[in-house]
Design a protein around this motif. Structure first.
Motif, PDB file in Angstrom:
ATOM      1  N   ARG A  34      59.571  31.394  39.218  1.00 56.47           N
ATOM      2  CA  ARG A  34      58.478  30.937  40.018  1.00 56.47           C
ATOM      3  C   ARG A  34      57.566  31.774  40.120  1.00 56.47           C
ATOM      4  O   ARG A  34      57.616  33.230  40.225  1.00 56.47           O
ATOM      5  N   ASN A  35      56.435  31.517  40.683  1.00 58.38           N
ATOM      6  CA  ASN A  35      55.302  32.245  41.129  1.00 58.38           C
ATOM      7  C   ASN A  35      54.607  31.678  42.494  1.00 58.38           C
ATOM      8  O   ASN A  35      54.818  30.396  42.932  1.00 58.38           O
ATOM      9  N   LEU A  36      53.910  32.359  43.168  1.00 61.97           N
ATOM     10  CA  LEU A  36      53.517  32.105  44.520  1.00 61.97           C
ATOM     11  C   LEU A  36      52.022  31.444  44.216  1.00 61.97           C
ATOM     12  O   LEU A  36      51.172  31.863  43.568  1.00 61.97           O
ATOM     13  N   GLN A  37      51.754  30.475  44.914  1.00 64.78           N
ATOM     14  CA  GLN A  37      50.558  29.702  44.936  1.00 64.78           C
ATOM     15  C   GLN A  37      49.455  30.759  45.239  1.00 64.78           C
ATOM     16  O   GLN A  37      49.391  31.583  46.168  1.00 64.78           O
ATOM     17  N   ASP A  38      48.183  30.423  44.528  1.00 62.26           N
ATOM     18  CA  ASP A  38      46.782  31.169  45.026  1.00 62.26           C
ATOM     19  C   ASP A  38      46.946  32.511  44.616  1.00 62.26           C
ATOM     20  O   ASP A  38      45.955  33.584  45.031  1.00 62.26           O
ATOM     21  N   LEU A  39      48.015  33.328  43.831  1.00 64.57           N
ATOM     22  CA  LEU A  39      47.930  34.466  43.548  1.00 64.57           C
ATOM     23  C   LEU A  39      47.949  34.679  42.014  1.00 64.57           C
ATOM     24  O   LEU A  39      48.645  33.782  41.433  1.00 64.57           O
ATOM     25  N   PRO A  40      47.317  35.482  41.465  1.00 67.87           N
ATOM     26  CA  PRO A  40      47.287  35.698  39.684  1.00 67.87           C
ATOM     27  C   PRO A  40      48.713  35.900  39.255  1.00 67.87           C
ATOM     28  O   PRO A  40      49.355  36.619  39.972  1.00 67.87           O
ATOM     29  N   MET A 115      74.123  38.028  41.412  1.00 64.79           N
ATOM     30  CA  MET A 115      72.712  37.568  41.810  1.00 64.79           C
ATOM     31  C   MET A 115      71.680  38.872  41.809  1.00 64.79           C
ATOM     32  O   MET A 115      71.914  39.674  42.229  1.00 64.79           O
ATOM     33  N   SER A 116      70.760  38.539  40.900  1.00 62.73           N
ATOM     34  CA  SER A 116      69.424  39.346  41.154  1.00 62.73           C
ATOM     35  C   SER A 116      68.327  38.522  41.358  1.00 62.73           C
ATOM     36  O   SER A 116      68.129  37.519  40.734  1.00 62.73           O
ATOM     37  N   ILE A 117      67.215  39.183  41.668  1.00 63.55           N
ATOM     38  CA  ILE A 117      65.811  38.732  41.710  1.00 63.55           C
ATOM     39  C   ILE A 117      64.814  39.673  41.255  1.00 63.55           C
ATOM     40  O   ILE A 117      64.797  40.927  41.957  1.00 63.55           O
ATOM     41  N   MET A 118      64.253  39.481  40.253  1.00 61.06           N
ATOM     42  CA  MET A 118      63.143  40.191  39.760  1.00 61.06           C
ATOM     43  C   MET A 118      62.015  39.823  40.232  1.00 61.06           C
ATOM     44  O   MET A 118      61.630  38.578  40.315  1.00 61.06           O
ATOM     45  N   ILE A 119      61.016  40.738  40.643  1.00 59.78           N
ATOM     46  CA  ILE A 119      59.845  40.586  41.250  1.00 59.78           C
ATOM     47  C   ILE A 119      58.840  41.313  40.464  1.00 59.78           C
ATOM     48  O   ILE A 119      58.665  42.405  39.908  1.00 59.78           O
ATOM     49  N   ASN A 120      57.743  40.652  40.377  1.00 56.66           N
ATOM     50  CA  ASN A 120      56.644  41.004  39.485  1.00 56.66           C
ATOM     51  C   ASN A 120      56.848  41.598  38.071  1.00 56.66           C
ATOM     52  O   ASN A 120      56.306  42.482  37.556  1.00 56.66           O
ATOM     53  N   GLU A 121      57.687  40.564  37.292  1.00 56.76           N
ATOM     54  CA  GLU A 121      57.867  40.829  35.823  1.00 56.76           C
ATOM     55  C   GLU A 121      57.068  39.962  35.248  1.00 56.76           C
ATOM     56  O   GLU A 121      55.753  40.041  35.446  1.00 56.76           O
ATOM     57  N   GLU A 122      57.446  38.972  34.325  1.00 54.99           N
ATOM     58  CA  GLU A 122      56.172  38.110  33.749  1.00 54.99           C
ATOM     59  C   GLU A 122      55.845  37.276  34.727  1.00 54.99           C
ATOM     60  O   GLU A 122      54.721  36.835  34.842  1.00 54.99           O
ATOM     61  N   ASP A 123      56.651  36.600  35.634  1.00 54.71           N
ATOM     62  CA  ASP A 123      56.491  35.854  36.826  1.00 54.71           C
ATOM     63  C   ASP A 123      56.477  36.792  38.192  1.00 54.71           C
ATOM     64  O   ASP A 123      57.369  37.682  38.087  1.00 54.71           O
ATOM     65  N   HIS A 124      56.189  35.923  39.255  1.00 57.70           N
ATOM     66  CA  HIS A 124      56.272  36.668  40.538  1.00 57.70           C
ATOM     67  C   HIS A 124      57.585  36.851  40.800  1.00 57.70           C
ATOM     68  O   HIS A 124      58.205  37.919  41.354  1.00 57.70           O
ATOM     69  N   ALA A 167      54.046  31.915  34.026  1.00 56.88           N
ATOM     70  CA  ALA A 167      53.026  32.703  33.077  1.00 56.88           C
ATOM     71  C   ALA A 167      53.106  32.151  31.889  1.00 56.88           C
ATOM     72  O   ALA A 167      52.117  32.262  31.036  1.00 56.88           O
ATOM     73  N   CYS A 168      54.191  32.060  31.275  1.00 58.33           N
ATOM     74  CA  CYS A 168      54.617  31.452  29.878  1.00 58.33           C
ATOM     75  C   CYS A 168      54.584  29.955  29.812  1.00 58.33           C
ATOM     76  O   CYS A 168      55.388  29.314  30.628  1.00 58.33           O
ATOM     77  N   PRO A 169      53.895  29.156  29.098  1.00 58.52           N
ATOM     78  CA  PRO A 169      53.825  28.023  28.982  1.00 58.52           C
ATOM     79  C   PRO A 169      55.235  27.131  28.720  1.00 58.52           C
ATOM     80  O   PRO A 169      55.531  26.127  29.225  1.00 58.52           O
ATOM     81  N   THR A 170      56.098  28.069  27.985  1.00 61.33           N
ATOM     82  CA  THR A 170      57.583  27.482  27.589  1.00 61.33           C
ATOM     83  C   THR A 170      58.304  27.155  28.865  1.00 61.33           C
ATOM     84  O   THR A 170      59.400  26.533  28.543  1.00 61.33           O
ATOM     85  N   ASN A 171      57.890  27.812  29.874  1.00 59.94           N
ATOM     86  CA  ASN A 171      58.674  27.812  31.201  1.00 59.94           C
ATOM     87  C   ASN A 171      58.211  26.934  32.122  1.00 59.94           C
ATOM     88  O   ASN A 171      58.826  26.539  32.916  1.00 59.94           O
ATOM     89  N   VAL A 172      56.995  26.225  31.876  1.00 55.60           N
ATOM     90  CA  VAL A 172      56.521  25.167  32.725  1.00 55.60           C
ATOM     91  C   VAL A 172      57.533  24.117  32.867  1.00 55.60           C
ATOM     92  O   VAL A 172      58.059  23.851  32.107  1.00 55.60           O
TER      93      VAL A 172
END
Length: 357
Positions: A34-40, A115-124, A167-172
């Motif tokens: 997942r990524n956050l809206q309006d952030l690169p 459960m783990s949540i990675m932050i600022n890896e390939e995606d937010h 960030a990666c099209p294959t995950n869209v």
């Protein structure tokens, strides 16, 4: 600290084994990008953007809807030692990419490490749930519950046509990767594994090694996961993967039966030799240890070896990795010293079950 005490503190829940069909399925994992809206995306973010993502996620984690899903701990990569980061990689809780993301990376861990949540890896955000055995649906339900709770607090990047943006099209699309870690010694020993895994790749799935993309299938352990995230629902992805995995399970069971019926003495000799080497060896490199552990686990599952816990493959597959070894012994170890300490740890672990000396 004794090995038993260390294991109680250091082992993730999935490493302890258990769960449906865990003689073949070592773990089931769901990962949601997942990524956050309006952030690169992270690859383009500035320090300010990265800090905003971290702050927004921390605030969201404090919400009651999130807190009811467990007890969580937050840590920045830069606040962890390199060794601790790589232990988390070896436990499959974070990726190597995140471990190397010292400046902007962070992780949220549930206390049982399911459960783990990675932050600022390939995606937010990358929400991950990993469970022992064949439990894809259960893992998805928990990951989805966390995703829903966070989406209630965070503005996700979403397109009405494409779905969740990544960030990666294959995950869209759904942004979901479902995978199972499988122990397939029967198919390997019978020479069927390449044909079976080639067939798997023809139906939209991918097969990787123990530590995912770019890793080899050491110890007869393979990760099978979906390739497509766009155009299918989460349930369809999980159902398709589950169906193919069940077929692999059936073929693996048939291969094991055939090995017992046609080459029992050869199989027993292989298994018992590996057990003896693990029980008495004074040096052991990583590749050999994984192969010997695979043999022993097969022997346990087939009733050739008794009195040893089946979870020993999951436990020692992780605990004999370089960072985990150094964490246990509390010191930096060179390759040669790791081979000595690896053999010692394996002998100690076997003694906990068998009193072999």
């Amino acid at each position: 600290m004794s090995l038993s005490d260390f294991m109680q503190q250091a082992m993730s829940r999935w490493m302890k084994g258990g769960g449906p069909q865990d003689d073949i399925i070592l773990s089931s994992r769901i990962r949601i990008a997942r990524n956050l809206q309006d952030l690169p995306f992270p690859i383009l973010q500035t320090d300010v953007h990265a800090e905003q993502v971290i702050s927004d996620v921390q605030n969201a984690m404090a919400h009651p809807d999130v807190q009811k899903l467990g007890t969580f701990e937050f840590a920045r990569c830069r606040e962890m030692s390199q060794l601790d980061r790589h232990v988390l990689v070896e436990k499959h809780l974070i990726s190597k990419d995140l471990a190397d993301q010292v400046r902007h990376g962070a992780v949220v861990l549930r206390n049982d490490e399911v459960m783990s949540i990675m932050i600022n890896e390939e995606d937010h955000l990358r929400i991950q749930v990993i469970m022992p055995g064949f439990r894809l649906t259960e893992a998805w339900q928990l990951a989805n519950a966390m995703d829903d709770a966070l989406e209630g607090q965070l503005p996700y990047a979403f397109d009405d046509t494409l779905g969740y943006l990544t960030a990666c099209p294959t995950n869209v699309g759904t942004g979901i990767r479902a995978s199972v870690m499988m122990h397939l010694p029967g198919l390997v020993l019978s020479g069927q594994v390449n044909r079976m895994l080639s067939a798997v790749s023809q139906v939209g799935l991918t097969v990787r090694g123990l530590y995912g993309e770019g890793s080899e299938a050491a110890g007869n352990i393979f990760q099978v996961s979906n390739q497509v995230t766009l155009g299918e629902s989460e349930e369809e992805i999980i159902n398709n993967l589950s169906s193919v995995v069940q077929q692999l399970i059936d073929h693996e069971r048939a291969a094991r039966r055939a090995l017992l019926q046609q080459n029992r003495e050869v199989l027993e000799d292989r298994v018992c030799r590996s057990f003896g080497i693990l029980a008495y060896a004074r040096r052991m490199d990583s590749k050999e240890s994984l192969q010997r552990l695979s043999d022993v686990r097969l022997g346990i599952d087939l009733g050739i070896i008794k009195g040893v816990s089946a979870g020993i493959l999951q436990e020692l597959t992780v605990m004999t990795q370089p960072a985990f070894l150094q964490k246990y012994y509390g010191q930096e170890l060179g390759p040669s010293e790791r081979d000595i300490r690896r053999a010692t740890l394996i002998r100690e672990r076997l003694r906990l079950d068998t009193e072999v000396r």
